[in-house]
Design an enzyme around this catalytic site. Structure first.
Site, short mmCIF file in Angstrom:
data_model
loop_
_atom_site.label_atom_id
_atom_site.label_comp_id
_atom_site.label_asym_id
_atom_site.label_seq_id
_atom_site.Cartn_x
_atom_site.Cartn_y
_atom_site.Cartn_z
N ASN A 1 0.85 -1.18 0.00
CA ASN A 1 0.00 0.00 0.00
C ASN A 1 0.90 1.24 0.00
O ASN A 1 1.83 1.32 0.80
CB ASN A 1 -0.90 -0.02 1.24
CG ASN A 1 -1.98 1.02 1.20
OD1 ASN A 1 -1.74 2.18 0.87
ND2 ASN A 1 -3.18 0.61 1.55
N HIS B 1 -9.90 -4.86 -3.61
CA HIS B 1 -8.57 -5.16 -3.08
C HIS B 1 -8.71 -5.48 -1.60
O HIS B 1 -9.46 -4.85 -0.89
CB HIS B 1 -7.60 -4.00 -3.30
CG HIS B 1 -8.11 -2.66 -2.86
ND1 HIS B 1 -9.07 -1.95 -3.57
CD2 HIS B 1 -7.82 -1.92 -1.78
CE1 HIS B 1 -9.33 -0.82 -2.94
NE2 HIS B 1 -8.59 -0.77 -1.84
N HIS C 1 -6.98 -5.78 2.07
CA HIS C 1 -5.87 -5.27 2.86
C HIS C 1 -5.39 -6.32 3.87
O HIS C 1 -6.20 -7.04 4.45
CB HIS C 1 -6.30 -4.03 3.65
CG HIS C 1 -6.62 -2.86 2.80
ND1 HIS C 1 -5.71 -1.87 2.52
CD2 HIS C 1 -7.77 -2.51 2.16
CE1 HIS C 1 -6.27 -0.96 1.75
NE2 HIS C 1 -7.52 -1.33 1.51
#
Length: 187
Positions: A77, A147, A149
């Site tokens: 990220n 997406h 995490h």
């Protein structure tokens, strides 16, 4: 009693008339303002403007991609909550978890497991936050491309900096983190 203000350190631009000097070092992160303001942030509605679709055309080190699979890839990220904060992203531009194919769902799960193993090997976190925000109202920054995490967590990692100062201090540059995780991924 505090001593004199440091003469060297992170605060390189002295200012007069702003109060009594103290012994605190200031950590300035002006580059974060672009993220906070959302400047230049793509909406990702179509694959042409989607950063996740664009990343896969770059070199792994440049894109901060840790590993590539058949249907998903793992990438750091750019705005991590903690060191090692990565995402597992399908190659296909798809918004909703229920729209993943069985192969995508399976590989996303396997990549998440591998990411946990690698993070434990490299950084020994005490736990993880794992999840995905589905939709803008749920907090998805790029809602049009799903997406997941994975955020490594350590006891005491949330202190006054993120809670009060809305600033996260990260002890390692992203390129260094990527190198450690990518090396450990294939080992």
């Amino acid at each position: 009693m505090a001593g004199p203000a440091p003469t060297e350190g992170p605060e390189l631009v002295p200012q007069d008339g702003v109060g009594e000097p103290d012994a605190l070092q200031r950590l300035w992160t002006p580059h974060r303002m672009a993220y906070i303001r959302g400047e230049g942030k793509p909406d990702g509605q179509d694959s042409d403007g989607c950063p996740f679709c664009g990343l896969v055309r770059l070199d792994d080190a440049e894109a901060l991609i840790i590993a590539r699979g058949e249907t998903v890839y793992a990438v750091l990220n750019l705005y991590p909550y903690n060191p090692g904060h990565l995402m597992v992203v399908p190659y296909r531009h798809v918004a909703d978890y229920t729209d993943l194919t069985a192969a995508e769902t399976d590989e996303l799960a396997r990549f998440t497991q591998q990411a946990m193993r690698v993070a434990r090997k490299v950084a020994s976190p005490h736990g993880f936050n794992i999840g995905m925000n589905q939709g803008v109202v749920a907090g998805a920054g790029i809602a049009a491309h799903l997406h997941q995490h994975l955020v490594p967590r350590w006891g005491g990692d949330a202190n006054f900096m993120p809670v009060i100062g809305h600033t996260k201090v990260l002890p390692q540059l992203l390129a260094e983190t990527r190198t450690l995780l990518a090396s450990a991924w294939s080992a």
